[in-house]
Design a protein around this motif. Structure first.
Motif, short mmCIF file in Angstrom:
data_model
loop_
_atom_site.label_atom_id
_atom_site.label_comp_id
_atom_site.label_asym_id
_atom_site.label_seq_id
_atom_site.Cartn_x
_atom_site.Cartn_y
_atom_site.Cartn_z
N LEU A 137 0.83 -1.20 0.00
CA LEU A 137 0.00 0.00 0.00
C LEU A 137 0.87 1.25 0.00
O LEU A 137 1.84 1.34 0.76
CB LEU A 137 -0.91 0.03 1.24
N PHE A 138 0.50 2.20 -0.83
CA PHE A 138 1.16 3.52 -0.84
C PHE A 138 0.07 4.57 -0.92
O PHE A 138 -0.74 4.56 -1.84
CB PHE A 138 2.13 3.64 -2.01
N THR A 139 0.04 5.47 0.08
CA THR A 139 -1.04 6.45 0.16
C THR A 139 -0.46 7.85 0.36
O THR A 139 0.46 8.03 1.15
CB THR A 139 -1.97 6.13 1.34
N VAL A 140 -1.03 8.79 -0.36
CA VAL A 140 -0.71 10.22 -0.19
C VAL A 140 -2.01 10.92 0.17
O VAL A 140 -2.99 10.79 -0.57
CB VAL A 140 -0.11 10.80 -1.47
N SER A 141 -2.02 11.63 1.29
CA SER A 141 -3.27 12.23 1.76
C SER A 141 -3.06 13.67 2.19
O SER A 141 -1.95 14.05 2.60
CB SER A 141 -3.83 11.45 2.95
N ILE A 173 -4.99 9.62 -2.23
CA ILE A 173 -4.84 8.71 -3.36
C ILE A 173 -4.02 7.52 -2.88
O ILE A 173 -2.94 7.70 -2.33
CB ILE A 173 -4.14 9.39 -4.54
N CYS A 174 -4.57 6.34 -3.06
CA CYS A 174 -3.90 5.13 -2.57
C CYS A 174 -3.65 4.18 -3.73
O CYS A 174 -4.52 3.99 -4.59
CB CYS A 174 -4.77 4.44 -1.50
N SER A 175 -2.48 3.60 -3.75
CA SER A 175 -2.14 2.57 -4.72
C SER A 175 -2.00 1.25 -3.97
O SER A 175 -1.25 1.17 -2.99
CB SER A 175 -0.84 2.92 -5.43
N ASN A 214 -3.92 -1.32 -8.56
CA ASN A 214 -4.90 -0.31 -8.88
C ASN A 214 -4.74 0.87 -7.92
O ASN A 214 -4.19 0.74 -6.82
CB ASN A 214 -6.33 -0.87 -8.77
N SER A 215 -5.18 2.04 -8.36
CA SER A 215 -5.13 3.25 -7.54
C SER A 215 -6.49 3.87 -7.50
O SER A 215 -7.29 3.71 -8.44
CB SER A 215 -4.12 4.25 -8.11
#
Lengths: 221, 203
Positions: free
Chosen positions: A101-105, A130-132, A158-159
């Protein structure tokens, strides 16, 4: 749509940083999946979190959060079949599913309470993220020459948009920096799994992290 | 009046576009371990794929745009009555190369044949759920239909992985594996996944 979101986020952040005392928080901990749709696999992660606050205003402030979570569990089984009469007709294979998981918030601290020793409780609201999610699937002991897995899970990346909410406790320390203890719950991706069904669903992590919050570029009084 | 006309045209265009996107699905999900073949599934995707001498084949997609009907070509299952002590159950599919760059094909269909008693019925067929053949005394013969040529015949094998009612109990999941050898022509890694109605297995 993402190409408009990121410049907009940076405009907000830099406009707030003009007269601010920014801070950074590094944290890590554990995370568990709370998406009830994941009935076959139990996902857990080790998250690494970076939070940047452009302003040190105690009451409330925007912040920018980046999370990277390494999966540590997610197991299932798959049945495989063969035509070869000299082999067992069906075998059950252990399956591992590992979602990265990679998330930018972008979020907002809402001040709840400040104690006498200057420790602070915040409510964190992160309405835009946005999370990948990158799922890696493997079947152990899989004889690909003779056997075929029925309805196999496959890799998926998926993102999509996510939102999160949580609480944060900043324990004031003698050097004016803080020990940060945070609990955040994030939604699963607002996206479909695709036309081919899998046994797994997108992860909704509940993260408990502990870290260090410090100010940089401190202004002289 | 003019605005209303534009609105009507817009609604019609959106409707036509949305309807034209609702074609019957192909349901081809490629097996990364066997390029050109579908994954082995039991989801009633109505698809069959196999390698014939290492070239991937698939059942054709027949679509009628006029009435938005069609889809993957079906499996044909029937019992052929013979003058011998046994009848013959046949399972047949049309096939085409699964290669858009090469539509030329020597082969038009695959047929698997198995001897069955004269009293063979749909319920006997459904009892084959989970069974592999050949299994004494039941043999399996495989045939390849060829354009403009005789139909070669050889030994085959088939595994009925799922041959059971689906959740509706009105139709059946028909899923499995097959293979064969016809005078050096190798049919390998065959897999099928179909939805059968009651009428498809009325013998």
């Amino acid at each position: 749509m993402y190409k408009y979101l990121i410049p907009f986020i940076f405009c907000i952040i830099f406009s707030l940083a003009l007269k601010a005392q920014p801070s950074l928080t590094f944290a890590t901990g554990i995370a568990a999946d709370i998406n009830s749709a994941n009935t076959n696999e139990t996902f857990s992660h080790i998250p690494f979190t970076l939070i940047w606050k452009p302003s040190s205003r105690p009451k409330s402030s925007f912040f920018f959060k980046i999370d990277y979570a390494i999966p540590v569990s997610g197991n299932n089984v798959g049945d495989a079949y063969t035509l070869n009469p000299s082999l067992p007709a069906m075998v059950t294979l252990p399956e591992t599913v590992r979602p990265y998981l990679f998330t930018v918030s972008l979020g907002l601290h809402i001040h709840l309470y400040t104690s006498e020793n200057k420790s602070i409780f915040f409510l964190d609201i992160l309405p835009v993220g946005i999370c990948s999610q990158n799922f890696k699937v493997t079947y152990k002991n899989y004889d690909k020459v003779n056997y075929e897995v029925l309805n196999p899970d496959v890799d998926l990346k998926n993102s999509g948009y996510v939102a999160a909410i949580g609480v944060e406790y900043l324990m004031h320390m003698s050097n004016n920096n803080s020990l940060a203890i945070m609990l955040h719950a994030q939604s699963p991706l607002a996206a479909g799994i695709g036309d081919y069904d899998m046994t797994y669903r997108y992860v909704a992590p509940l993260q408990l992290t502990v870290g260090y919050n410090f100010f940089y570029n401190k202004k002289r009084k | 009046m003019k605005k209303r006309l534009i609105l009507y045209k817009l609604v019609i265009c959106v409707t036509v576009i949305s309807l034209s996107g609702c074609k019957p699905p192909r349901n081809f999900f490629e097996d990364t371990d066997d390029p050109g073949l579908s994954r082995l599934t039991s989801r009633e995707y109505n698809i069959v794929t196999a390698y014939i001498n290492d070239s991937a084949y698939i059942n054709p997609y027949n679509y009628n745009a006029t009435n938005n009907s069609g889809g993957n070509s079906p499996v044909i299952i029937k019992v052929i009555h013979t003058n011998s002590t046994m009848d013959t159950l046949t399972i047949a599919w049309q096939i085409v190369p699964n290669d858009t760059a090469n539509n030329i094909s020597w082969y038009s269909n695959i047929t698997l044949s198995m001897p069955v008693p004269k009293s063979f019925s749909a319920s006997d067929f459904l009892m084959w759920n989970g069974k592999r053949f050949p299994q004494d005394p039941t043999t399996v013969t495989i045939q390849l239909g060829q354009y403009g040529s005789a139909t070669p015949t050889g030994d085959g094998s088939i595994y009925f992985i799922k041959l059971s009612p689906d959740t509706t109990y009105q139709t059946y999941i028909f899923s499995g594996l097959f293979a064969g050898n016809i005078d050096g022509i190798q049919i390998t890694k065959g897999r099928f996944d179909f939805k059968l109605s009651q009428s498809d297995i009325t013998f």
